[in-house]
Scaffold this motif. Structure first.
Motif, PDB file in Angstrom:
ATOM      1  N   GLY A   1       0.826  -1.204   0.000  1.00  0.00           N
ATOM      2  CA  GLY A   1       0.000   0.000   0.000  1.00  0.00           C
ATOM      3  C   GLY A   1       0.855   1.246   0.000  1.00  0.00           C
ATOM      4  O   GLY A   1       1.953   1.252   0.565  1.00  0.00           O
ATOM      5  N   ARG A   2       0.354   2.278  -0.650  1.00  0.00           N
ATOM      6  CA  ARG A   2       1.094   3.542  -0.710  1.00  0.00           C
ATOM      7  C   ARG A   2       0.166   4.712  -0.411  1.00  0.00           C
ATOM      8  O   ARG A   2      -1.039   4.650  -0.660  1.00  0.00           O
ATOM      9  CB  ARG A   2       1.719   3.750  -2.092  1.00  0.00           C
ATOM     10  N   SER A   3       0.779   5.768   0.126  1.00  0.00           N
ATOM     11  CA  SER A   3       0.044   6.998   0.353  1.00  0.00           C
ATOM     12  C   SER A   3       1.040   8.150   0.371  1.00  0.00           C
ATOM     13  O   SER A   3       2.236   7.948   0.112  1.00  0.00           O
ATOM     14  CB  SER A   3      -0.730   6.912   1.673  1.00  0.00           C
ATOM     15  N   GLY A   4       0.555   9.337   0.693  1.00  0.00           N
ATOM     16  CA  GLY A   4       1.419  10.510   0.739  1.00  0.00           C
ATOM     17  C   GLY A   4       2.237  10.574   2.012  1.00  0.00           C
ATOM     18  O   GLY A   4       2.187   9.691   2.872  1.00  0.00           O
ATOM     19  N   GLY A   5       2.998  11.638   2.137  1.00  0.00           N
ATOM     20  CA  GLY A   5       3.858  11.830   3.304  1.00  0.00           C
ATOM     21  C   GLY A   5       3.083  11.848   4.605  1.00  0.00           C
ATOM     22  O   GLY A   5       1.955  12.332   4.670  1.00  0.00           O
ATOM     23  N   ALA A   6       3.729  11.312   5.678  1.00  0.00           N
ATOM     24  CA  ALA A   6       3.020  11.190   6.956  1.00  0.00           C
ATOM     25  C   ALA A   6       3.904  11.548   8.145  1.00  0.00           C
ATOM     26  O   ALA A   6       3.714  11.030   9.245  1.00  0.00           O
ATOM     27  CB  ALA A   6       2.484   9.768   7.112  1.00  0.00           C
ATOM     28  N   ASN A   7       4.865  12.411   7.939  1.00  0.00           N
ATOM     29  CA  ASN A   7       5.658  12.910   9.063  1.00  0.00           C
ATOM     30  C   ASN A   7       4.868  14.019   9.747  1.00  0.00           C
ATOM     31  O   ASN A   7       4.585  15.046   9.135  1.00  0.00           O
ATOM     32  CB  ASN A   7       6.993  13.452   8.543  1.00  0.00           C
ATOM     33  N   PRO A   8       4.489  13.838  11.024  1.00  0.00           N
ATOM     34  CA  PRO A   8       3.669  14.855  11.685  1.00  0.00           C
ATOM     35  C   PRO A   8       4.404  16.158  11.939  1.00  0.00           C
ATOM     36  O   PRO A   8       3.783  17.138  12.377  1.00  0.00           O
ATOM     37  CB  PRO A   8       3.255  14.170  12.991  1.00  0.00           C
ATOM     38  N   ASN A   9       5.722  16.201  11.696  1.00  0.00           N
ATOM     39  CA  ASN A   9       6.433  17.478  11.755  1.00  0.00           C
ATOM     40  C   ASN A   9       6.241  18.280  10.477  1.00  0.00           C
ATOM     41  O   ASN A   9       6.482  19.482  10.465  1.00  0.00           O
ATOM     42  CB  ASN A   9       7.931  17.235  11.983  1.00  0.00           C
ATOM     43  N   ALA A  10       5.827  17.600   9.416  1.00  0.00           N
ATOM     44  CA  ALA A  10       5.622  18.265   8.130  1.00  0.00           C
ATOM     45  C   ALA A  10       4.148  18.361   7.744  1.00  0.00           C
ATOM     46  O   ALA A  10       3.793  19.129   6.845  1.00  0.00           O
ATOM     47  CB  ALA A  10       6.392  17.527   7.028  1.00  0.00           C
ATOM     48  N   HIS A  11       3.300  17.570   8.395  1.00  0.00           N
ATOM     49  CA  HIS A  11       1.872  17.545   8.093  1.00  0.00           C
ATOM     50  C   HIS A  11       1.090  17.578   9.403  1.00  0.00           C
ATOM     51  O   HIS A  11       1.618  17.243  10.467  1.00  0.00           O
ATOM     52  CB  HIS A  11       1.518  16.273   7.306  1.00  0.00           C
ATOM     53  N   THR A  12      -0.171  17.949   9.326  1.00  0.00           N
ATOM     54  CA  THR A  12      -0.992  17.935  10.539  1.00  0.00           C
ATOM     55  C   THR A  12      -1.153  16.488  11.010  1.00  0.00           C
ATOM     56  O   THR A  12      -1.070  15.547  10.211  1.00  0.00           O
ATOM     57  CB  THR A  12      -2.384  18.521  10.268  1.00  0.00           C
ATOM     58  N   PRO A  13      -1.388  16.271  12.300  1.00  0.00           N
ATOM     59  CA  PRO A  13      -1.595  14.906  12.789  1.00  0.00           C
ATOM     60  C   PRO A  13      -2.715  14.190  12.055  1.00  0.00           C
ATOM     61  O   PRO A  13      -2.614  12.987  11.771  1.00  0.00           O
ATOM     62  CB  PRO A  13      -1.926  15.108  14.272  1.00  0.00           C
ATOM     63  N   GLU A  14      -3.775  14.907  11.733  1.00  0.00           N
ATOM     64  CA  GLU A  14      -4.905  14.288  11.039  1.00  0.00           C
ATOM     65  C   GLU A  14      -4.495  13.786   9.661  1.00  0.00           C
ATOM     66  O   GLU A  14      -4.861  12.680   9.245  1.00  0.00           O
ATOM     67  CB  GLU A  14      -6.058  15.287  10.923  1.00  0.00           C
ATOM     68  N   VAL A  15      -3.721  14.598   8.937  1.00  0.00           N
ATOM     69  CA  VAL A  15      -3.265  14.202   7.610  1.00  0.00           C
ATOM     70  C   VAL A  15      -2.291  13.037   7.713  1.00  0.00           C
ATOM     71  O   VAL A  15      -2.396  12.032   6.986  1.00  0.00           O
ATOM     72  CB  VAL A  15      -2.609  15.393   6.878  1.00  0.00           C
ATOM     73  N   ALA A  16      -1.310  13.143   8.628  1.00  0.00           N
ATOM     74  CA  ALA A  16      -0.300  12.090   8.772  1.00  0.00           C
ATOM     75  C   ALA A  16      -0.945  10.760   9.144  1.00  0.00           C
ATOM     76  O   ALA A  16      -0.677   9.722   8.523  1.00  0.00           O
ATOM     77  CB  ALA A  16       0.727  12.492   9.829  1.00  0.00           C
TER      78      ALA A  16
END
Length: 333
Positions: free
Chosen positions: A31-46
């Motif tokens: 499975g693949r998805s977008g970036g998920a580093n919570p320092n770079a994205h909101t927690p909800e997005v990550a």
């Protein structure tokens, strides 16, 4: 007996990958998805992207058969905030896995990708840098890794910053603006005419210095990492300034790795990140500085995460994931 499965996830800043693996180590789903580093994205997005990658890897499989799930993530320290941790738990709940998701640092996953040994050292040098002591496959202490303002010694950020400083020194001391300084000025200010650079007056050099300082301060500090490849090129061309930067970077990185180890420790050292790659001059210097030790290169963090999940579910003698190639469009062989 029902099939027993595990899931490993590598959650980075730009992409997230998940592998579904059975007890024999065969990769059954990706499975693949977008970036998920919570320092770079909101927690909800990550958290949502991690859940999305896991869901994709589970396609056609029974999520209740998952006995362990390990996510290796940069920025995992964000989960020390209970509110952030709750966001992640809420994102995983709809997956209905047969286990809770265990979050680990990307350094732990990288170490496990290279060796089955439980103890050792992981040295990471990409945009940032950190050395970590691994005990029982867990990160127990670190040296460095304090971010661009307080540390990240020897990282691509640090190397890029030193390249800019060398350029400013050349400008201020009336040194030739060729090689590395010319490359930095071309990359930062689009000043590509070396003949024009050679003809700069003292006043013009001061103006260019101020423009370079302004341009670098205008951007995010970690953008300085983009100058690191210019140092490698200059090093290959035999430039003294690049030789100095490479030597100091390697010395700082090797010192951090050694600082985290016990005297006479014989456990492996796993190198992670572009700065420590086989073709990197810094990587070559670090390997030389660590000669006599078992120095390994990290394979793929998602493999490490999947194997850590397999160890959680089946024990340390379990098979390592196989039939996976991250170079084949993210598919398994």
């Amino acid at each position: 007996m029902a099939e027993e499965l595990v899931v490993g996830v590598d959650a980075g800043g730009t992409s997230t990958r998940a592998l579904l693996v059975d007890r024999t180590g065969d990769v059954l789903g990706v499975g693949r998805s977008g970036g998920a580093n919570p320092n770079a994205h909101t927690p909800e997005v990550a958290a949502g992207r991690i859940a999305e990658a896991i869901q994709a890897a589970l396609e056609g499989a029974d999520p209740g058969a998952v006995r362990a799930c390990v996510v290796g993530m940069a920025g995992v320290s964000k989960l020390t905030d209970p509110a952030v941790a709750e966001v992640f738990e809420s994102a995983y709940a709809p997956l209905e896995l047969g286990t809770r998701v265990r979050m680990v640092t990307d350094a732990e996953a990288a170490f496990a990708s290279a060796t089955s040994e439980p103890d050792g050292t992981v040295l990471v040098a990409g945009t940032g840098s950190i050395a970590g002591r691994i005990r029982d496959r867990r990160l127990v202490s670190t040296s460095g890794g304090y971010g661009w303002l307080l540390g990240d010694e020897g990282s691509a950020f640090w190397i890029g910053r030193e390249a800019v400083r060398a350029t400013l020194a050349a400008l201020g001391r009336d040194h030739p603006l060729t090689g590395l300084p010319a490359a930095v000025l071309r990359e930062s200010l689009n000043l590509a005419d070396e003949a024009a650079l050679a003809a700069l007056s003292t006043t013009d050099r001061l103006t260019v210095s101020r423009r370079l300082i302004t341009a670098c301060n205008f951007e995010s500090p970690i953008r300085l990492a983009r100058f690191a490849p210019l140092v490698s090129d200059a090093y290959e061309a035999g430039e003294d300034a690049a030789e100095d930067i490479v030597s100091r970077a390697a010395g700082l990185l090797a010192a951090n790795a050694k600082a985290i180890r016990e005297p006479d420790e014989s456990t492996p050292v796993v190198l992670v990140g572009s700065v420590l790659g086989e073709s990197s001059p810094v990587g070559a210097r670090v390997r030389a500085a660590l000669s006599g030790l078992d120095v390994l290169s990290s394979a793929d963090g998602v493999l490490g995460a999947a194997w850590l999940a397999a160890v959680d579910a089946f024990g340390a003698d379990t098979a390592r994931p196989k039939n996976w190639s991250s170079t084949q469009s993210g598919s398994y062989e």
